[in-house]
Design a protein around this motif. Structure first.
Motif, PDB file in Angstrom:
ATOM      1  N   ASN A   1      49.001  67.662 -14.222  1.00 50.27           N
ATOM      2  CA  ASN A   1      50.104  68.033 -13.338  1.00 50.27           C
ATOM      3  C   ASN A   1      50.453  69.510 -13.429  1.00 50.27           C
ATOM      4  OD1 ASN A   1      50.194  65.459 -12.526  1.00 50.27           O
ATOM      5  ND2 ASN A   1      52.070  64.894 -13.630  1.00 50.27           N
ATOM      6  N   GLU A   2      50.363  70.062 -14.653  1.00 52.85           N
ATOM      7  CA  GLU A   2      50.706  71.479 -14.801  1.00 52.85           C
ATOM      8  C   GLU A   2      49.733  72.360 -14.036  1.00 52.85           C
ATOM      9  OE1 GLU A   2      51.320  72.864 -18.824  1.00 52.85           O
ATOM     10  OE2 GLU A   2      51.647  74.919 -18.079  1.00 52.85           O
ATOM     11  N   LEU A   3      48.478  71.958 -14.015  1.00 51.23           N
ATOM     12  CA  LEU A   3      47.490  72.753 -13.282  1.00 51.23           C
ATOM     13  C   LEU A   3      47.907  72.900 -11.822  1.00 51.23           C
ATOM     14  CD1 LEU A   3      44.014  73.507 -13.647  1.00 51.23           C
ATOM     15  CD2 LEU A   3      44.385  72.301 -11.514  1.00 51.23           C
ATOM     16  N   PHE A   4      48.329  71.772 -11.242  1.00 53.54           N
ATOM     17  CA  PHE A   4      48.716  71.836  -9.823  1.00 53.54           C
ATOM     18  C   PHE A   4      50.034  72.590  -9.630  1.00 53.54           C
ATOM     19  CE2 PHE A   4      46.039  67.921  -9.887  1.00 53.54           C
ATOM     20  CZ  PHE A   4      44.990  68.489  -9.191  1.00 53.54           C
ATOM     21  N   ALA A   5      50.964  72.434 -10.592  1.00 57.22           N
ATOM     22  CA  ALA A   5      52.299  73.026 -10.411  1.00 57.22           C
ATOM     23  C   ALA A   5      52.314  74.536 -10.671  1.00 57.22           C
ATOM     24  CB  ALA A   5      53.288  72.329 -11.341  1.00 57.22           C
ATOM     25  N   ALA A   6      51.454  75.007 -11.575  1.00 58.92           N
ATOM     26  CA  ALA A   6      51.598  76.403 -12.034  1.00 58.92           C
ATOM     27  C   ALA A   6      50.649  77.381 -11.353  1.00 58.92           C
ATOM     28  CB  ALA A   6      51.394  76.452 -13.548  1.00 58.92           C
ATOM     29  N   SER A   7      49.654  76.884 -10.610  1.00 60.72           N
ATOM     30  CA  SER A   7      48.610  77.793 -10.104  1.00 60.72           C
ATOM     31  C   SER A   7      48.980  78.450  -8.780  1.00 60.72           C
ATOM     32  CB  SER A   7      47.311  77.008  -9.888  1.00 60.72           C
ATOM     33  OG  SER A   7      46.906  76.400 -11.077  1.00 60.72           O
ATOM     34  N   ASP A   8      48.594  79.734  -8.664  1.00 65.10           N
ATOM     35  CA  ASP A   8      48.680  80.416  -7.367  1.00 65.10           C
ATOM     36  C   ASP A   8      47.414  80.141  -6.560  1.00 65.10           C
ATOM     37  OD1 ASP A   8      51.164  81.987  -7.816  1.00 65.10           O
ATOM     38  OD2 ASP A   8      49.977  82.763  -9.496  1.00 65.10           O
ATOM     39  N   ILE A   9      46.299  80.013  -7.304  1.00 62.64           N
ATOM     40  CA  ILE A   9      45.020  79.695  -6.658  1.00 62.64           C
ATOM     41  C   ILE A   9      44.417  78.528  -7.427  1.00 62.64           C
ATOM     42  CG2 ILE A   9      42.679  80.541  -6.141  1.00 62.64           C
ATOM     43  CD1 ILE A   9      43.814  83.403  -6.113  1.00 62.64           C
ATOM     44  N   ILE A  10      44.008  77.478  -6.707  1.00 59.62           N
ATOM     45  CA  ILE A  10      43.376  76.317  -7.361  1.00 59.62           C
ATOM     46  C   ILE A  10      41.938  76.224  -6.862  1.00 59.62           C
ATOM     47  CG2 ILE A  10      43.409  73.789  -7.595  1.00 59.62           C
ATOM     48  CD1 ILE A  10      46.460  73.934  -7.034  1.00 59.62           C
ATOM     49  N   SER A  11      40.995  76.142  -7.790  1.00 55.00           N
ATOM     50  CA  SER A  11      39.593  76.029  -7.392  1.00 55.00           C
ATOM     51  C   SER A  11      39.001  74.777  -8.028  1.00 55.00           C
ATOM     52  CB  SER A  11      38.833  77.296  -7.830  1.00 55.00           C
ATOM     53  OG  SER A  11      37.601  77.370  -7.160  1.00 55.00           O
ATOM     54  N   LEU A  12      38.383  73.940  -7.206  1.00 51.92           N
ATOM     55  CA  LEU A  12      37.875  72.636  -7.674  1.00 51.92           C
ATOM     56  C   LEU A  12      36.400  72.737  -8.061  1.00 51.92           C
ATOM     57  CD1 LEU A  12      39.447  70.359  -4.892  1.00 51.92           C
ATOM     58  CD2 LEU A  12      40.456  71.061  -7.082  1.00 51.92           C
TER      59      LEU A  12
ATOM     60  N   ALA B   1      52.429  67.982  -3.115  1.00 59.42           N
ATOM     61  CA  ALA B   1      53.879  68.196  -3.259  1.00 59.42           C
ATOM     62  C   ALA B   1      54.209  68.943  -4.548  1.00 59.42           C
ATOM     63  CB  ALA B   1      54.597  66.849  -3.234  1.00 59.42           C
ATOM     64  N   MET B   2      53.355  68.801  -5.564  1.00 57.27           N
ATOM     65  CA  MET B   2      53.602  69.484  -6.853  1.00 57.27           C
ATOM     66  C   MET B   2      53.300  70.978  -6.777  1.00 57.27           C
ATOM     67  SD  MET B   2      51.488  67.136  -9.487  1.00 57.27           S
ATOM     68  CE  MET B   2      51.798  65.404  -9.636  1.00 57.27           C
ATOM     69  N   MET B   3      52.486  71.376  -5.796  1.00 61.05           N
ATOM     70  CA  MET B   3      51.957  72.751  -5.792  1.00 61.05           C
ATOM     71  C   MET B   3      52.997  73.768  -5.356  1.00 61.05           C
ATOM     72  SD  MET B   3      48.193  72.126  -4.187  1.00 61.05           S
ATOM     73  CE  MET B   3      47.180  70.767  -4.784  1.00 61.05           C
ATOM     74  N   LYS B   4      52.740  75.028  -5.734  1.00 58.61           N
ATOM     75  CA  LYS B   4      53.608  76.124  -5.305  1.00 58.61           C
ATOM     76  C   LYS B   4      53.511  76.267  -3.789  1.00 58.61           C
ATOM     77  CE  LYS B   4      53.304  79.263  -9.261  1.00 58.61           C
ATOM     78  NZ  LYS B   4      52.959  80.629  -9.693  1.00 58.61           N
ATOM     79  N   ASP B   5      54.599  76.696  -3.164  1.00 56.61           N
ATOM     80  CA  ASP B   5      54.532  76.959  -1.721  1.00 56.61           C
ATOM     81  C   ASP B   5      53.575  78.125  -1.482  1.00 56.61           C
ATOM     82  OD1 ASP B   5      56.325  74.968  -1.245  1.00 56.61           O
ATOM     83  OD2 ASP B   5      58.072  76.305  -1.159  1.00 56.61           O
ATOM     84  N   GLY B   6      52.709  77.974  -0.508  1.00 54.82           N
ATOM     85  CA  GLY B   6      51.793  79.062  -0.160  1.00 54.82           C
ATOM     86  C   GLY B   6      50.571  79.150  -1.056  1.00 54.82           C
ATOM     87  N   VAL B   7      50.313  78.077  -1.826  1.00 55.77           N
ATOM     88  CA  VAL B   7      49.171  78.055  -2.756  1.00 55.77           C
ATOM     89  C   VAL B   7      47.843  78.275  -2.010  1.00 55.77           C
ATOM     90  CG1 VAL B   7      48.874  75.530  -2.547  1.00 55.77           C
ATOM     91  CG2 VAL B   7      48.175  76.678  -4.664  1.00 55.77           C
ATOM     92  N   MET B   8      46.858  78.850  -2.724  1.00 58.66           N
ATOM     93  CA  MET B   8      45.513  78.947  -2.154  1.00 58.66           C
ATOM     94  C   MET B   8      44.659  77.843  -2.783  1.00 58.66           C
ATOM     95  SD  MET B   8      42.600  81.960  -2.276  1.00 58.66           S
ATOM     96  CE  MET B   8      43.517  83.243  -1.494  1.00 58.66           C
ATOM     97  N   LEU B   9      43.977  77.080  -1.935  1.00 59.98           N
ATOM     98  CA  LEU B   9      43.135  75.978  -2.423  1.00 59.98           C
ATOM     99  C   LEU B   9      41.688  76.244  -2.017  1.00 59.98           C
ATOM    100  CD1 LEU B   9      42.948  73.091  -3.671  1.00 59.98           C
ATOM    101  CD2 LEU B   9      43.418  72.200  -1.384  1.00 59.98           C
ATOM    102  N   ILE B  10      40.800  76.166  -3.010  1.00 60.17           N
ATOM    103  CA  ILE B  10      39.376  76.434  -2.762  1.00 60.17           C
ATOM    104  C   ILE B  10      38.582  75.212  -3.194  1.00 60.17           C
ATOM    105  CG2 ILE B  10      37.393  77.937  -3.355  1.00 60.17           C
ATOM    106  CD1 ILE B  10      39.593  79.495  -1.903  1.00 60.17           C
ATOM    107  N   ASN B  11      37.728  74.703  -2.307  1.00 55.62           N
ATOM    108  CA  ASN B  11      36.855  73.576  -2.681  1.00 55.62           C
ATOM    109  C   ASN B  11      35.410  73.894  -2.332  1.00 55.62           C
ATOM    110  OD1 ASN B  11      35.771  71.149  -3.448  1.00 55.62           O
ATOM    111  ND2 ASN B  11      36.660  69.952  -1.766  1.00 55.62           N
ATOM    112  N   THR B  12      34.625  74.165  -3.383  1.00 52.15           N
ATOM    113  CA  THR B  12      33.173  74.343  -3.187  1.00 52.15           C
ATOM    114  C   THR B  12      32.435  73.197  -3.873  1.00 52.15           C
ATOM    115  OG1 THR B  12      33.028  75.701  -5.185  1.00 52.15           O
ATOM    116  CG2 THR B  12      33.256  76.889  -3.093  1.00 52.15           C
ATOM    117  N   SER B  13      33.170  72.108  -4.172  1.00 51.49           N
ATOM    118  CA  SER B  13      32.547  71.054  -4.968  1.00 51.49           C
ATOM    119  C   SER B  13      32.036  69.900  -4.099  1.00 51.49           C
ATOM    120  CB  SER B  13      33.524  70.588  -6.035  1.00 51.49           C
ATOM    121  OG  SER B  13      32.811  70.007  -7.077  1.00 51.49           O
ATOM    122  N   ARG B  14      32.914  69.018  -3.692  1.00 51.58           N
ATOM    123  CA  ARG B  14      32.531  67.942  -2.770  1.00 51.58           C
ATOM    124  C   ARG B  14      33.736  67.626  -1.886  1.00 51.58           C
ATOM    125  NH1 ARG B  14      28.091  69.049  -3.606  1.00 51.58           N
ATOM    126  NH2 ARG B  14      26.363  67.792  -4.358  1.00 51.58           N
TER     127      ARG B  14
END
Ligand code: NAD
Length: 331
Positions: free
Chosen positions: A192-203, A221-234
């Motif tokens: 949960n902390e990973l999702f709540a504390a990150s400005d950029i999340i990479s999977l 819903a846990m994420m920061k407003d305006g978070v950047m999400l990157i998915n190069t996995s699946r």
């Protein structure tokens, strides 16, 4: 060994033909995906080679087995597209390329981050149109930001090394902590902390029953407003309609996707001139703060050479009963 090679693209054929001069397998290249409708093509081939969007479920594996196929050769690292348990029950071996270039995928993740942040995609088009205004192009310093890495295996670890050069705080979640990451200063945190504390999340974890739709309404819903999400996995790691809602509300500020859950009939194909039938993808493509690439993160010369080498070596080793990169079902 006689090998029926499916989903062939001209740009990969050249690598396989060059490297096969050393291995001398008898390869027949088919450009179509391997499906039940074309099963008769595999007759006389003890091995089939498939890519990420060839779906080998139990029923297709049974048909392959009935047609004499003993070896399924994946020319990818991920293997979520094959029912490994069913293959084992049938006595078929499944081999893959566990590592070919973690740099290729990690560097592509960075390319998505920098492009989204500094709006290079917009600037490129704007300047082609003789519009030299900076309006709307403002970015942020990555230095000092918190980067959350979900999965610190080969690719996640390489990505952590790259990001450490920016002077970021790097936090991570994985089932197993990596010593290399700890030495780099990566902090392992709770899910949960990973999702709540990150400005950029990479999977960077595989798609498994446990990680399916990891990014869902609750986690968003846990994420920061305006978070950047990157998915190069699946693609299946993300519940895409929920991500579309999060883009509409501004919860997600930037989205970089190299994979998409429904990519199988779309990615790797030239569909220009046709009408896109996938409404979710069509909606994603309307957002200026979304970049979609067509599962190209792996696509570097170095990676292609390594993929062809390991794939063909896997077949030779299997033929000679030597240890090989087998994929086994999870116990
Ligand atoms: P890897 O096996 O080296 O690392 C995967 C990591 O994920 C491991 O550390 C593992 O412990 C962790 N993990 C597994 N299940 C988890 C869970 N439930 N929660 C948290 N962590 C979990 O794999 P890799 O080589 O780093 O590749 C990662 C993924 O990248 C692959 O599975 C594949 O789907 C994807 N990939 C994409 C491309 C592309 O072109 N876009 C290319 C290669 C690989």
């Amino acid at each position: 060994m006689k090998l029926a090679f499916f989903s062939t693209k001209p740009y990969e054929k050249q690598f396989f033909e060059k490297i096969n001069l050393k291995y001398n397998h008898k390869i027949t290249f088919f450009d179509m995906r391997l499906t039940a409708e074309i099963i008769s093509l595999v007759e006389g081939y003890p091995a089939v080679c498939v890519f990420v969007n060839d779906i080998l479920d139990k029923s297709l594996l049974e048909k392959l087995f009935e047609n004499g196929v003993k070896l399924v050769v994946l020319r990818s690292a991920g293997f979520n597209n094959v029912d490994i348990k069913a293959a084992q029950e049938l006595g078929m071996a499944v081999v893959r390329v566990p590592a070919y270039s973690p740099y290729a995928v990690a560097e592509h993740s960075l390319a998505l981050i920098l492009t989204l942040n500094r709006k290079i995609h917009k600037a490129y088009n704007r300047i082609r149109d003789d519009n030299y205004s900076l309006e709307g192009l403002i970015g942020f310093d990555i230095h000092g930001k918190t980067i959350g890495i979900f999965g610190t295996g080969k690719i996640g670890k390489t990505f952590a090394k790259i990001m450490s050069g920016f002077g970021c705080r790097i936090i991570a979640y994985d089932l197993h902590e990596s010593k290399e990451c700890l030495d780099l200063g990566v902090e392992y945190v709770s899910y949960n902390e990973l999702f709540a504390a990150s400005d950029i999340i990479s999977l960077h974890c595989p798609l498994t029953p446990e990680t399916y739709h990891l990014i869902n309404q609750e986690r968003l819903a846990m994420m920061k407003d305006g978070v950047m999400l990157i998915n190069t996995s699946r693609g299946g790691l993300i519940d895409t309609p929920e991500v579309v809602n999060a883009l509409k509300s501004g919860k997600i500020g930037y989205l970089g996707l190299d994979v998409y859950e429904e990519e199988a009939d779309i990615f790797f194909e030239n569909l220009s001139g046709k009408i896109l039938q996938d409404d979710v993808l069509a909606r994603l493509l309307t957002f200026q703060n979304v970049i979609v690439t067509s599962h190209q993160a792996f696509f570097t010369e170095n990676a292609m050479n390594n993929i062809a080498e390991t794939t063909l070596e896997n077949i030779s080793r299997f033929e000679h009963n030597q240890p090989v990169n087998l994929v086994l079902p999870k116990l």
